[in-house]
Write an enzyme that holds these catalytic residues in place. Structure first.
Site, PDB file in Angstrom:
ATOM      1  CG  ASP A 182      -1.905   1.144   1.206  1.00 34.54           C
ATOM      2  OD1 ASP A 182      -1.487   2.285   0.921  1.00 34.54           O
ATOM      3  OD2 ASP A 182      -3.093   0.899   1.433  1.00 34.54           O
ATOM      4  CG  HIS A 183       1.329   4.384  -3.139  1.00 34.28           C
ATOM      5  ND1 HIS A 183       0.086   4.082  -3.576  1.00 34.28           N
ATOM      6  CD2 HIS A 183       1.432   5.731  -3.217  1.00 34.28           C
ATOM      7  CE1 HIS A 183      -0.550   5.182  -3.903  1.00 34.28           C
ATOM      8  NE2 HIS A 183       0.244   6.212  -3.701  1.00 34.28           N
ATOM      9  CG  HIS A 245      -4.300   4.468  -0.704  1.00 33.88           C
ATOM     10  ND1 HIS A 245      -3.380   3.459  -0.704  1.00 33.88           N
ATOM     11  CD2 HIS A 245      -4.511   4.758  -2.012  1.00 33.88           C
ATOM     12  CE1 HIS A 245      -3.064   3.150  -1.948  1.00 33.88           C
ATOM     13  NE2 HIS A 245      -3.741   3.924  -2.768  1.00 33.88           N
TER      14      HIS A 245
HETATM   15  C1  BG6 Z   1      -3.627   4.931  -6.295  1.00 36.01           C
HETATM   16  C2  BG6 Z   1      -4.998   5.026  -6.915  1.00 36.01           C
HETATM   17  O1  BG6 Z   1      -3.533   3.807  -5.469  1.00 36.01           O
HETATM   18  O2  BG6 Z   1      -3.398   6.101  -5.515  1.00 36.01           O
HETATM   19  C3  BG6 Z   1      -5.114   6.257  -7.766  1.00 36.01           C
HETATM   20  O3  BG6 Z   1      -5.218   3.869  -7.709  1.00 36.01           O
HETATM   21  C4  BG6 Z   1      -4.753   7.489  -6.975  1.00 36.01           C
HETATM   22  O4  BG6 Z   1      -6.426   6.392  -8.303  1.00 36.01           O
HETATM   23  C5  BG6 Z   1      -3.413   7.297  -6.274  1.00 36.01           C
HETATM   24  O5  BG6 Z   1      -4.660   8.580  -7.880  1.00 36.01           O
HETATM   25  C6  BG6 Z   1      -3.136   8.441  -5.324  1.00 36.01           C
HETATM   26  O6  BG6 Z   1      -1.837   8.311  -4.842  1.00 36.01           O
HETATM   27  P1  BG6 Z   1      -1.008   9.609  -4.384  1.00 36.01           P
HETATM   28  O7  BG6 Z   1       0.279   9.039  -3.882  1.00 36.01           O
HETATM   29  O8  BG6 Z   1      -0.861  10.459  -5.606  1.00 36.01           O
HETATM   30  O9  BG6 Z   1      -1.827  10.271  -3.333  1.00 36.01           O
END
Ligand code: BG6
Ligand code: NDP
Length: 507
Positions: A182-183, A245
């Site tokens: 989960d980044h 997230h």
């Molecule tokens: C991804 C989603 O996991 O996270 C995207 O699939 C979203 O739809 C993105 O835009 C948002 O990530 P960050 O790091 O730009 O907040």
């Protein structure tokens, strides 16, 4: 510094968007930072035909996300030498023997000794197939070496598919070998929430229902679908952002202090938060979960299409691009404290933040000014952009009497100019290389998060809950404002800069 064993990183989905935009650049950053082990290789795997050289050309020498780092030709060349490519259809069981032999050849040439990470960056429908294929040829286990599997999101489509995926993966790999990415957990500011709470003595005594009035979490995006209509239209904001997230952020805000700062202790505490989410009834969902979809609008002079006009979106689609919800965590710490979370595409700005609203003073000594006597102190933890922390509290306005005004005390990450802040993928890939699963999701908590979300998905399927339209570039359907009950209480409407809010700000 932890030791990083010699190893091969095998990327399935090597010709795809994620590999080019995030994975190879993250490994390149690790290389430039001196974090890769002495004996190391990347092996890309997908169906497209590339030679090693052609693949290096694509993902290194012609990759704009690498080129913009301006690292110099020598570095690019040395990095590219560690990259290999194996064309292969993962649906074909026999092809895994070809992969096994190829990995042995690379392993021997580089002197690596059998440690492999398999990174699944393919369509999710292939995750089980690949795990089974690897297991079929014995690539899932090794004597005197380790094997790990990183699984990209989405981890399942609903509770049932997530359970099925977990059980299929666990038939081929042990839980300790699985790294569900989960980044958001790789973001420095997200990890800092843990430190802010548990390294300081000033916040934790107040971090409970006695002092906190409500918790608010916003993850707003100004972008639309960015050519991902095909995927997004069958996912929607609840699956794409909330189940993973946002719930990870909720868990970090709400968890009890873990016994130790290790993977098991932290993941155990996060799991308890998911278990304590008060389940919704269908009636609750009608009033406490608001879904919306953006409509075409003119934003800063630009005509932006509505969601239904985007490429890859089905005609008349009811997929939500916005979700706001109110829920409770039924445990000793949080009993009665509402949590409000919201996320959406095509909102006015890109901002992710956690806002802790403290309860007002028990006794209003300066109550002559009604609006101020009810003032809540707030702590804003800004995840992105303009990363930092903001505390809002009341001070005396100089002069006669006791007139008060809310002032800001703020810390900004960019003040730490001499500290290198690693990107989320860079941090998470290195953790996996070192066998640290702390920032990865555990199977049981993924299922618990799905369990909560599943009830909402099922209620929405029945179709008597409206999807509200909102013009692109606005803060979503106004119905979401009604979620927050109480006089003068509303969402914080954040600006690009952490310390600005209110009606007039830069977006
Ligand atoms: C991804 C989603 O996991 O996270 C995207 O699939 C979203 O739809 C993105 O835009 C948002 O990530 P960050 O790091 O730009 O907040
Ligand atoms: P792409 O469609 O760009 O890439 C998919 C990859 O899978 C391609 O390399 C494709 O290569 C390969 N592939 C498809 N079928 C097979 C097969 N039968 N055998 C071998 N390889 C195959 O997708 P993304 O890169 O965007 O996404 C990959 C995964 O990462 C998805 O699960 C997505 O949800 C997830 N993700 C993506 C994000 C992003 O920003 N892109 C963000 C977060 C998660 P080929 O056609 O050559 O076989």
């Amino acid at each position: 510094m932890k030791k990083t064993d010699d190893q091969i990183l095998v990327i399935f989905g090597a010709s795809g968007d994620l590999t080019e935009r995030k994975l190879i650049p993250a490994v390149f950053d690790l290389y430039c930072g001196g974090f890769l082990p002495e004996h190391f290789a990347v092996t890309g795997v997908s169906r497209s035909e590339y030679s090693d050289e052609a693949y290096r050309q694509k993902v290194v020498f012609e990759n704009e996300f690498i080129l913009k780092k301006e690292a110099g030709e020598d570095k690019l060349k040395a990095f590219a030498d560690a990259i290999f490519y194996q064309p292969l259809d993962t649906k074909n069981t026999d092809s895994y023997n070809t992969l096994k032999q190829r990995l042995q050849t690379i392993d021997e040439a580089k002197g690596i000794c059998g440690n492999y990470i398999f990174y699944l960056a393919t369509p999710p429908s292939l995750y089980e197939t690949i795990a089974e294929g690897l297991s079929h040829v014995g690539l899932n286990k090794a004597e005197n070496a380790w094997r790990r599997l990183i699984i990209e999101k989405p981890f399942g489509y609903d509770l049932e598919s997530a359970k099925q995926l977990n059980s299929k993966l666990l038939a081929c790999f042990d839980e300790e070998q699985l790294y569900r990415i989960d980044h958001y957990l790789g973001k420095e500011t997200v990890q800092n929430m843990f430190v802010t709470r548990f390294a300081n003595s000033i916040f934790e005594p107040l971090w409970n229902r006695n002092y906190i009035h409500r918790v608010e979490i916003t993850a707003a995006e100004s972008v639309g679908l960015e050519k991902r209509g095909g995927y997004y239209d069958s996912a929607g904001a609840l699956r794409d952002m909330v189940q993973n997230h946002l719930f990870q952020l909720v868990a970090l805000v709400a968890m009890e202090p873990p016994v130790k700062a290790d993977a098991e202790s932290i993941r155990n505490e996060k799991m308890k938060v998911f278990q304590s989410l008060r389940p919704y009834t269908k009636e609750d969902i009608k009033t406490n979960v608001i879904r919306g979809q953006y409509l075409g609008s003119k934003v800063r002079g630009e005509d932006l299409p509505g969601y239904r006009e985007e490429e890859g979106v089905k005609e008349g689609s009811k997929t939500e691009t916005y979700v706001a919800m109110k829920f409770f965590i039924d445990n000793w710490r949080w009993g009665g404290v509402p949590f409000y979370i919201r996320t959406g595409k095509r909102l006015p700005t890109r901002v992710t933040e956690v806002v802790i609203h403290f309860k007002p003073n028990h006794h209003h000594l300066f109550a002559h000014d009604k609006s101020l006597s009810n003032a809540h102190n707030t702590l804003v933890i800004r995840i992105q952009p303009n990363e930092g922390i903001l505390l809002k509290f009341d001070m005396k306005i100089p002069g006669a009497g006791f007139r008060t005004e809310t002032v800001n005390m703020d810390f900004h990450y960019d003040e730490l100019t001499d500290v290198y802040v690693p990107g989320a993928y860079e941090r998470l890939i290195l953790d996996c290389m070192q066998g640290d699963a702390t920032l990865y999701s555990r199977g049981d908590s993924t299922e618990s998060a799905w369990q909560f979300v599943d009830t909402i998905l099922k209620a929405w399927e029945e179709d008597d809950i409206p999807v509200y339209g909102y013009p692109a570039g606005t803060w979503g359907p106004e119905h979401a404002d009604n979620l927050i009950e109480g006089e003068n209480m509303t969402w914080r409407y954040p600006c690009k800069n952490l310390t600005d809010d209110g009606n007039y700000c830069e977006l």
